[in-house]
Structure formats: C-alpha cells, structure tokens
Design an enzyme around this catalytic site. Structure first.
Site, PDB file in Angstrom:
ATOM      1  CG  ASP A 180     -11.052  24.092 -43.311  1.00  0.00           C
ATOM      2  OD1 ASP A 180     -10.772  23.797 -44.477  1.00  0.00           O
ATOM      3  OD2 ASP A 180     -12.057  24.741 -42.985  1.00  0.00           O
ATOM      4  CB  VAL A 192      -0.954   0.000   1.216  1.00  0.00           C
ATOM      5  CG1 VAL A 192      -1.710   1.322   1.303  1.00  0.00           C
ATOM      6  CG2 VAL A 192      -1.930  -1.155   1.131  1.00  0.00           C
ATOM      7  CB  ALA A 193       3.951   2.136   1.875  1.00  0.00           C
ATOM      8  CB  ILE A 204      -0.138   1.953  -4.317  1.00  0.00           C
ATOM      9  CG1 ILE A 204       0.125   0.481  -4.645  1.00  0.00           C
ATOM     10  CG2 ILE A 204      -1.209   2.521  -5.241  1.00  0.00           C
ATOM     11  CD1 ILE A 204      -1.050  -0.416  -4.393  1.00  0.00           C
ATOM     12  CG  ASP A 258       4.725  12.986   0.154  1.00  0.00           C
ATOM     13  OD1 ASP A 258       5.408  13.883   0.675  1.00  0.00           O
ATOM     14  OD2 ASP A 258       5.215  11.942  -0.295  1.00  0.00           O
ATOM     15  CG  ASP A 280     -14.995  26.135 -40.388  1.00  0.00           C
ATOM     16  OD1 ASP A 280     -14.953  25.221 -41.231  1.00  0.00           O
ATOM     17  OD2 ASP A 280     -14.773  27.322 -40.661  1.00  0.00           O
ATOM     18  CG  ASN A 287       7.307   5.164  -2.699  1.00  0.00           C
ATOM     19  OD1 ASN A 287       6.550   5.588  -1.832  1.00  0.00           O
ATOM     20  ND2 ASN A 287       6.903   4.877  -3.909  1.00  0.00           N
TER      21      ASN A 287
END
Length: 926
Positions: free
Chosen positions: A333, A286-287, A289, A750, A650, A716
């Site tokens: 165009d 989990v940390a 991610i 963070d 257009d 991390n």
C-alpha cells in the site's frame, strides 16, 4: 463485476428522498420504537460477525500433529517396543516440550479481543418517534435516522440528507490519504466508495455535521462485505511447513529403508536371531531420525521472532519467519506505508518568486528556509500575504504531544499542512487571530470548492481571505499580487499559473490556490452588516496571490529499503486507492519503478482477464484506484505466477489481501485492528524498512536450518559405519558402537551445539542473493554430499580408526577383539568419543557455508561453545560414572586417549577453512 451490495449503494445514492422514504418505510420523524424492534429482529444487530474460530484445545493439539511430530511419536513407540523405555520417554518428552513451546509462542501473539467491533462507535444519536435519543450502535437498523459530527466513527452505510462542511476520512476503505467532501446531493467520483451523498461504516468524520438514514447495517455494509471476504479466505500453508513435511517424508523413507536393509543383513548375512535382528534394525531407524530437528526449528524461529521484535516487527506465527526469507514480491500500500500519511507543503508558487520549502525547519525570526537559503518573510510581501491567508483561513489546530510523540491534528490534513508551514515561517496562529479576529466564515463545499473567511484589518476594513481549488479561484479573481503590487490579472497570467500547476501535478503534487480582497471604503459591502456577506457578494473581484503544492511525502528511510529489496531480487508492486498520477509519482520518486511503468486503475482491472493480469504483474506495474477485491486478486495472480507474496497494508480494505498473501504485514501504529488480525506480521513503527530487516532474518533462519541439518545428519554416517563393519565381517568385529551410544549422540551430545547453530547470525552477503527457488529443499545435493560424503566419511574413518586403535593398545590383532568386558567398553567409548569430537569440528564448520568462520568471529556464538563444553562434560560423565557405564556400556579412557580426542577437531576445522577459501576464490573469479 461490481458486487450486489455496491450496486445497491449506488442505487440508493441516486434515489430521491421520497423514494428512500417509501423504500425504508420511514419519515423525517424516524422509525417508531416498535418498528425499530421489529427490524432489529429481522436484520440482526449492527455488528460484524466473526468467523467461527477453532477451539483452544484443537489449536493446542495442532502443535503435536505435524509430520515430524508424528514421526517422533512413532520413534518413541519403536524405542519402547525395542526395550529402550528410557529412550522412548526421552523422545516423547522432546516432542511434548517442543509442542508446548510452539503453542505458547503462537498464543502469545494472537489478539484476544474482537478487533472488528472496535472500529464501530459504542453509541449513536438517532431520531425515533420524532425525538432524538442515544442508543447502542448495535441496535441501529436500516431506515434509522442518525446524526454525526467531527470525530465520530460512522456507524452504518447511510444516505446523507443534510450536512454542513462535512468531510470524511475514508482511508480505511480506499487507502486515499485526503479526506473527501460529502454532501446531500448525488455525484459519483472516481473509483469505488465515491458517491458524494453516501457515508460508509467504519470511516471517520474529520469535520462538519450531518444527518443521514441508515441503508445497510452489520454484515450488509461495505465494511461487513470486506470482513466477509477476509473471513472466507483460508490461510495458505507456510512454505516452511511444506518443506518440513517434505523433509520428514525424505528422512522417514531413508530411515525405514536402512532399517529393512540392516534387518535383512543381520538375519541372512550375520545369521542373527530374528528378535535381536529386529531390535538392531529398530535402533538404526531411531538413530537415523533427527529427534532434535523440531526443537531446533522452533528455537531458531523463536529467536528469529525475538530479533525481529527488536527491529519493530512482531510475528504472530513462528513459521512465517522463514516465509519472509522466500519473499519474491511485496505488494505494498502507499499511504502510511511508503509515505508518511502526513500532507506536507514542499513548493510555494508566487508570480515573482517560487520557493522549494521541502524539509524546512522551524524558525522564530520571521524567516523560512527555502531553496537552501533563508528568506525573510516580511521582505517578500507576496509570501507574507499567502502565509497570512494560510493561517487565518483555517479551522485546523495541531496539538503538540506532551510526551514528545507525533502531534495530533484537530481538523483536516490539508489545513494542518498550512498550519505547519506558517509555524515554520514563525507565524503564530494565536497572535494572528487576535490581530485579525474572524467575523464570518463561508464554509467549503464540494460545489464551488472554496472556503472564505471575513476578518478586519488593523484599520478596521473588512478583509476577505479565500482558499480552494485553482479553477474555482481563477473564476473569482480579476487581479493578481505581483511583487507587492496589485495589478490586473491577464490571460498570460492565467496561462502561466495553469502551466505551473500542470508542471507540479506531473510530480504528484496537489495545488491549493489563495486569494484575498480588502473591502474598500467606497465598496457597497463596506456598509453591509457582516451577516449579509454571502458567497455571491464576497467571492468576487479577488486578488490572486499564489499556490502551495503539497504531497504525502515518502518516508525518509524508504529509499534505502527499496534499494535493498532490489539488491535482494525482490520486486515491489504499489497497490493503492490513490490517484494514478500521485501513485506513479511516488513510485518513481522512491525507485520502485521507472517512469515507463504501466499504471492500471481499478476500472481497467475489472476488464482484464486473469491471463493478462498475470502477465502485467511480472513487469513494472502500479495499481491505482483499486478496491479490496482488486488487491486480493492482484496477490492471487502473483501467487499463480509462482511468487511468494508479502502484502502490506493498514486499512480495512487491505485485510483480504493480507490474509490471502503468503505473509501479510500490517502497520502497528496507523493500522486498523482488522488489518492487524488478518496479518502475519505487524510493524510496530510502520516502517517499510523494517520489512527488509525481517526478510534478512527470514533468510538467516532458513540458512541456519540447513546448517543444523548438515550438522545433525553428518553424524549418522559414523554412527552407521560400525554397524556396517559388524555386518560385513559377519559379526567377527563386535559392534564398535552400541545402540544406546548412538542415541547418546542424537539426543545428548549433538543437541545443544545444534541449537546453537539455529541462532547463528546472518552470513555476510545473504541479502545479495536472490530468494531461494520454491523447488529447492532443505535437504539438497550440497547437504547430502557434505553430510554423507565429505564430513560423514571423514568422521567414519576417524571414529572407526579410534576403535581399532584402543583394541590395538589392548593386544589386537594378537588377541581377538573382545565382545564384552572392560576392553570392549573402552573401545566403544573411544569410538563414541571420536564421533563427539568430530562433531565439535562439524559444529564450527557448519557456522558458515562459504565465508570464513573467523569473518563472523570464532567465539561470537557463545551458545555453540556452551554446547561444546556440555557435550565434553557429558561424555566424561558417561566414562567415569559407574551407573552410567552400566547403562551405556562405556569405560574410562586414559590421558593419551583424551589427548588424541582433543586433537581431532583442529585439522578438520583447518581443512574446511581451506576448502571455503578455495570456494571463495573460484566464486570471485567466476
């Protein structure tokens, strides 16, 4: 090959009246009400059917089913399973808020109305059972006779039976700026939709009247065919979506591999119980991610759309913001996009004088600014005569907008250009028409290509004024006006006039010729009733006066925009329905291509194999006289070459290409609703230059996502380092950072600075770089090295050192490291604090990649400083609030320890500034 509908239209154009009557089972008295009802049941209503849309529920749920969103759902379940219910709920809350915000942004940009139906008129006059009546347009059926006049929108594809001075604006289908003449006789011009006796649904009648028989209605019209082609296209996946999916897979693999590694080490190396080892590993997964990635991406894109909206570019989908930054080719165009869609006279050719009147301004003293000098109109009799013809031989009015906006043209653009020219010279149309009242008009027709009006001079003599195509004018002229005197028109004069016309034609200018005749007293016409003036007796023995040269001028800002595109290595390919000469002239003038560019017409494109076309679009090329299928194919071949394609337009004819392109850009002012619905972006000012600003924003968004990713990932490593120490020492060193403290960094301290990075302004020089390669990724080697190497390892050393520093103050190594109690809480708190203050330095360092932060302003991004302030307050609350201390296993720090924390960011920031300075020096020398 031509489609079946187009071939059928051409067959209908060639058939005789009796053959069409037989084919449609009708007469000049029209259909009967019974037969009309039967055909309505057979062919269906005369409407454009919409492609089936997804339900709002499915659209809403799609915002919660991306790979990153699924990963967050799984992360929440893992956290709950590991006994961290509060954490799991928090992760899910982030996902829910992000999905709702994304849906709201998407829903707000979508049109709620059926725009295709808007382009068709509500009612139409038809003849049924021999009587004229008005019916709802959706009840019109093949075989119906109907009537149209100036200002009407054509309700169906139809064959003209009789008409008077009929001109139709087909720019929504062809992209050509000049209205085309229509008549009841068959003649096929250049390109598609060029049958003279056929009018098409969705086009506009600019002048004249006509009666016609509907040969195709609803989805069987050319309009419907284009709608079908547009609806059949599935929108391509945005590059950012593909990249986020790729990043999610990368991060998922990394997180799971680390989780397995930590689980195995905890079980077999530290000899942790299985349950504790599993929870420990889940916490690490989990940390690793980045829960803040989706909200940061969404906010960054939303901020990008808001900044772009201020620059007149509206985005309908958040992900399309970043796509602009990857654009390598713009298929543009011409009419209304690169040009002003406003015919303007810029040269006047007379025998004695030639005037360049480009950009002339209004004057009221009978002078006109030409060749950078004031010219007295009255002193140049030739010019005065030409302006008189331009004013009096004219059925168009230019109505000023009371709100100060663009004037409204009541007539044709060509005649409007003449009106404006006269006004610039101080000639008042109302005054001239009172002095010389019109007695009769011989309307323009496509056969003779002339328009003639008969007025009277102040002396009462009939005065004939004619304007039209040069070839037609020269046929009826035998004299010429030369410096105020009339003399015979010689062969040399004819050659001189033709040479001038050819010279201007090469510049993409259209010529309009003028002549006149004062009917002398001894002329037989002078005694003839005005009603007896005919084309045959009026349009002869004319005096040639001169030429006006006109064009649809480029937008003033287009030149700089094209230069900026070239500077950013973005190619522009003109794709237009206009003529090859005009297209090349405009492209060369504004700098899109050189005069050596290849010009490919629609007919030539039909004969080209895909392989040859793919090669052609790699070089300097212009496409002219193209049909909707051609534009679509050109975009497809560019994409086949690996280009990220933005297509502008257009008209209805642009819609399939707009939808096929990676980013479709429609004009908001002059654009049709069909084009706007098919597009991803709408320019509210129809300004091509706004695209360049939007591209800069797109590049900025991608750069900011990389900055965020660098910032979020570098934490991390210091988060994982304490667990590595714990495992390597086999548990002798208690965990310097708990799982809840790790998640405090990810979802607490963070998040706000990361969101601040998501709205950082463009770094200097971002438009001097080429578009990023499609094989590059958000998570590249540079980010990996900085996040896990330079920034990450530095923060790991500092935070780990902080942990041992507090333990040393508390008596370590004389006293064993505490695994619980207040000393342990203080040590882990110091580790957490050190990581947070390293992240403060990282937030500042990540604001630029190579430029100095001082160059963009140290305090210019207030949201980052707000985030830094909030994270300091948050960490203080964790330290001193008892109930939070219990949840996060934290303790209070003393003044000296706080001083230590505040000193951490300064050297880290200065060292990174020194590295960037060295990198700039190396880059400059190379």
């Amino acid at each position: 090959m031509k489609n079946d509908e187009s071939m059928k239209i051409n067959d209908d154009a060639k058939k005789s009246v009796s053959e069409l009557f037989d084919q449609f089972g009708t007469t000049k008295a029209g259909l009967s009400q019974v037969e009309a009802g039967s055909r309505l049941s057979k062919y269906g209503p005369n409407t454009i059917q919409q492609a089936k849309r997804q339900s709002e529920i499915i659209v809403f749920l799609e915002n919660f089913t991306s790979l990153m969103a699924i990963l967050l759902w799984a992360s929440g379940i893992i956290a709950m399973f590991a006994g961290m219910m509060e954490l799991g709920i928090a992760i899910w809350a982030v996902n829910i808020i992000n999905g709702c915000f994304s849906y709201w942004q998407q829903h707000a940009a979508q049109k709620a109305t059926d725009s295709l139906k808007k382009m068709l008129p509500a009612y139409v006059k038809v003849i049924r059972d021999g009587k004229t009546e008005q019916i709802p347009v959706d009840q019109l059926v093949p075989g119906d006779f109907f009537q149209i006049q100036a200002g009407d929108s054509v309700p169906a594809d139809a064959r003209i039976f009789d008409s008077a001075n009929l001109q139709v604006d087909e720019s929504s289908l062809t992209g050509e700026s000049v209205p085309v003449e229509k008549a009841d006789s068959y003649r096929h011009g250049d390109g598609e939709f060029a049958q003279q006796n056929i009018i098409f649904a969705g086009t506009i009648v600019t002048s004249g009247t006509a009666s016609a028989i509907a040969v195709a209605t609803g989805m069987q019209t050319e309009f419907g065919r284009i709608a079908r082609l547009t609806q059949s296209q599935k929108k391509v996946i945005y590059p950012l979506q593909r990249e986020l999916n790729h990043l999610t897979r990368q991060l998922t693999v990394i997180a799971i591999m680390l989780g397995i590694a930590f689980f195995l080490l905890a079980v077999f190396f530290v000899h942790y119980p299985l349950a504790q080892s599993f929870i420990f590993a889940l916490g690490m997964i989990v940390a690793f991610i980045p829960e803040g990635l989706l909200p940061t991406v969404t906010l960054s894109l939303a901020q990008g759309t808001q900044r772009m909206a201020k620059k007149h570019a509206l985005l309908k989908n958040l992900s399309s913001v970043e796509t602009l930054g990857e654009t390598t080719v713009i298929c543009s165009d011409k009419t209304g996009t690169l040009t002003q869609n406003q015919m303007t006279i810029n040269h006047i050719w007379l025998v004695a004088h030639q005037y360049d009147v480009t950009g002339t301004g209004y004057v009221n003293n009978g002078k006109i600014q030409a060749n950078n000098a004031d010219v007295n109109v009255q002193q140049d009799g030739d010019l005065s005569r030409l302006l008189s013809i331009a004013t009096l031989n004219n059925d168009t009015e230019v109505a000023e907008n009371p709100d100060g906006g663009k004037a409204k043209i009541l007539g044709t653009p060509t005649e409007a250009a003449l009106v404006i020219l006269s006004r610039k010279a101080g000639v008042a149309a109302k005054v001239e028409n009172q002095r010389f009242p019109r007695l009769k008009e011989l309307p323009f027709d496509s056969g003779r290509k002339l328009m003639t009006t008969i007025t009277k001079t102040t002396e009462g003599q009939p005065l004939i004024y004619t304007k039209g195509a040069l070839g037609s004018e020269l046929q009826i002229c035998d004299r010429i006006l030369d410096n105020g005197k009339v003399r015979a028109l010689t062969t040399a004069d004819r050659d001189n006039i033709s040479a001038a016309n050819e010279r201007y034609s090469k510049q993409g200018l259209r010529a309009l010729a003028f002549s006149y005749r004062i009917v002398a007293e001894d002329d037989p016409l002078n005694d003839t009733e005005i009603a007896n003036y005919t084309i045959e007796n009026a349009e002869k023995h004319m005096v040639f006066v001169g030429l006006t040269m006109m064009s649809d001028p480029p937008r003033p800002e287009i030149f700089k925009a094209v230069r900026n595109c070239k500077r950013a290595n973005i190619r522009i390919i003109m794709v237009t329905g206009d003529s090859p000469i005009t297209a090349k002239s405009i492209a060369t003038k504004i700098g899109i291509t050189s005069d050596k560019a290849q010009v490919i017409t629609g007919d030539e494109l039909d004969q080209m194999a895909d392989k040859d076309l793919r090669e052609a679009v790699k070089g300097e090329v212009i496409f002219a006289r193209v049909a909707p299928e051609h534009k679509f194919r050109i975009v497809s071949m560019c994409q086949a070459n690996g280009d990220i394609v933005a297509s502008t337009g257009d008209g209805v004819n642009d819609a399939p290409a707009l939808k096929r392109a990676d980013i479709g850009i429609a004009m908001g002012v002059t654009g049709t609703d069909v084009a706007k619905d098919a597009a991803d972006m709408i320019l509210t000012d129809d300004n091509f230059a706004s695209i360049v600003s939007a591209i800069e924003e797109g590049r900025t968004v991608y750069s900011n996502l990389q900055k965020f990713l660098l910032y979020i990932l570098n934490s991390n490593v210091p988060e994982a380092a304490p667990s590595v120490i714990f495992l390597v020492t086999r548990g002798l060193v208690p965990l310097p950072l708990t799982v809840m403290q790790i998640l405090t960094v990810d979802l607490g301290t963070d998040l706000l600075p990361a969101l601040g990075l998501g709205i950082e302004k463009a770094e200097p020089g971002i438009m001097d770089q080429p578009p990023r390669p499609q094989n590059s990724h958000l998570l590249n080697r540079s980010i990996i090295w900085k996040a896990f190497g330079l920034y990450g390892l530095t923060a790991s050393v500092i935070s780990t050192g902080a942990y041992f520093f507090v333990n040393h103050v508390n008596g370590w190594p004389s006293i064993p490291l505490a695994a619980s109690g207040l000393p342990y809480a203080e040590a882990t708190t110091m580790t957490l604090g050190a990581i947070v203050f390293c992240q403060i330095a990282a937030a500042m360092n990540c604001r630029t990649q190579i430029s100095s932060v001082f160059s963009i302003g140290l305090f210019s991004n207030r949201r980052i400083w707000l985030g830094i302030g909030v994270e300091i307050v948050l960490i203080a609350c964790l330290m001193y609030q008892p109930f939070l201390q219990e949840i996060f296993n934290t303790g209070p720090l003393n003044v000296a320890e706080w001083v230590f924390l505040f000193c951490i960011p300064i050297p880290l920031f200065l060292l990174e500034e020194a590295r960037k300075w060295a990198a700039r020096k190396i880059s400059k020398n190379n």
